[in-house]
Scaffold this active site. Structure first.
Site, short mmCIF file in Angstrom:
data_model
loop_
_atom_site.label_atom_id
_atom_site.label_comp_id
_atom_site.label_asym_id
_atom_site.label_seq_id
_atom_site.Cartn_x
_atom_site.Cartn_y
_atom_site.Cartn_z
N ILE A 31 -17.95 10.39 -43.96
CA ILE A 31 -16.87 10.93 -43.12
C ILE A 31 -15.85 9.83 -42.76
CG2 ILE A 31 -17.91 10.53 -40.83
CD1 ILE A 31 -17.19 13.49 -40.20
N GLY B 131 -26.89 -2.71 -38.62
CA GLY B 131 -25.93 -1.69 -38.22
C GLY B 131 -26.30 -0.27 -38.63
N SER C 177 -26.83 3.23 -38.09
CA SER C 177 -26.43 4.08 -36.97
C SER C 177 -27.02 5.48 -37.06
CB SER C 177 -24.90 4.16 -36.89
OG SER C 177 -24.38 4.74 -38.06
N HIS D 99 -30.57 6.34 -45.82
CA HIS D 99 -29.42 6.67 -46.67
C HIS D 99 -28.98 5.45 -47.45
CE1 HIS D 99 -28.12 5.72 -42.55
NE2 HIS D 99 -27.07 5.11 -43.07
N LEU D 100 -28.66 5.68 -48.72
CA LEU D 100 -28.05 4.66 -49.56
C LEU D 100 -26.54 4.85 -49.48
CD1 LEU D 100 -30.97 4.79 -50.71
CD2 LEU D 100 -29.99 4.51 -52.99
N HIS D 101 -25.81 3.78 -49.20
CA HIS D 101 -24.35 3.82 -49.30
C HIS D 101 -23.99 3.44 -50.74
CE1 HIS D 101 -23.29 3.60 -44.88
NE2 HIS D 101 -24.50 3.11 -44.82
P1 5GP Z 1 -25.19 3.48 -41.23
O1 5GP Z 1 -24.24 2.89 -40.23
O2 5GP Z 1 -26.35 4.17 -40.53
O3 5GP Z 1 -25.63 2.56 -42.32
O4 5GP Z 1 -24.36 4.61 -41.98
C1 5GP Z 1 -24.13 5.86 -41.44
C2 5GP Z 1 -22.93 6.42 -42.12
O5 5GP Z 1 -22.88 7.81 -41.87
C3 5GP Z 1 -21.59 5.85 -41.64
O6 5GP Z 1 -20.91 5.26 -42.74
C4 5GP Z 1 -20.86 7.04 -41.07
O7 5GP Z 1 -19.47 7.02 -41.32
C5 5GP Z 1 -21.55 8.21 -41.75
N1 5GP Z 1 -21.56 9.45 -40.98
C6 5GP Z 1 -21.90 9.57 -39.67
N2 5GP Z 1 -21.83 10.87 -39.31
C7 5GP Z 1 -21.44 11.57 -40.40
C8 5GP Z 1 -21.18 12.95 -40.64
O8 5GP Z 1 -21.32 13.81 -39.77
N3 5GP Z 1 -20.80 13.30 -41.89
C9 5GP Z 1 -20.65 12.38 -42.89
N4 5GP Z 1 -20.25 12.83 -44.07
N5 5GP Z 1 -20.88 11.05 -42.70
C10 5GP Z 1 -21.27 10.67 -41.47
#
Ligand code: 5GP
Ligand code: ZN
Length: 114
Positions: A31, A93, A95, A100-102
């Site tokens: 998102i 970081g 969140s 999840h894999l980016h």
């Molecule tokens: P983290 O910070 O945990 O490694 O990555 C979480 C990711 O999830 C972030 O890049 C954030 O932008 C994405 N994200 C959070 N909420 C949502 C959502 O409701 N929909 C989508 N498509 N991505 C989300």
């Protein structure tokens, strides 16, 4: 998990721009993209982080990476290059507490990551 954002996306209760899905995994566009291509690849089953993967999950972990490579090709970033990142816990970081894999691509990236 009923109150998990990514479980809700995996189950279709919350909308996401999906790039791939099968019975074990879902991929959708982030998102808040940090690169021209920024897709999240998640297991359908709730797994909090890499720290919760057991021996029985190794095939699933490989499957998630295979999806990342497939999507990198499909989204046109494979040849130029891409990055796959798994943030785990506070210092990295993480969140959203659902593994999840980016998949990031479409621009040159710095190293080391910030
Ligand atoms: P983290 O910070 O945990 O490694 O990555 C979480 C990711 O999830 C972030 O890049 C954030 O932008 C994405 N994200 C959070 N909420 C949502 C959502 O409701 N929909 C989508 N498509 N991505 C989300
Ligand atoms: Zn979950």
């Amino acid at each position: 998990m009923t109150d998990c954002l990514f479980c809700k996306i995996a189950q279709g209760e919350l909308k996401a721009n999906k790039a791939y899905s099968d019975d074990r995994a879902v991929a959708f566009h982030d998102i808040n993209p940090q690169a021209p291509v920024h897709v999240l690849i998640i297991p359908t089953r709730h797994i909090e982080s890499l720290l919760d993967m057991g021996e029985e999950d190794l095939e699933l972990l490989g499957h998630l990476h295979a999806i990342a490579a497939r999507l990198a090709r499909e989204l046109g970033v494979a040849e130029a290059g891409f990055r796959v990142v798994v943030n785990t816990n506070r210092d990295a970081g993480q969140s959203v507490p659902h593994l999840h894999l980016h998949l990031l691509g479409g621009r040159a990236m710095g190293w080391p990551p910030g």
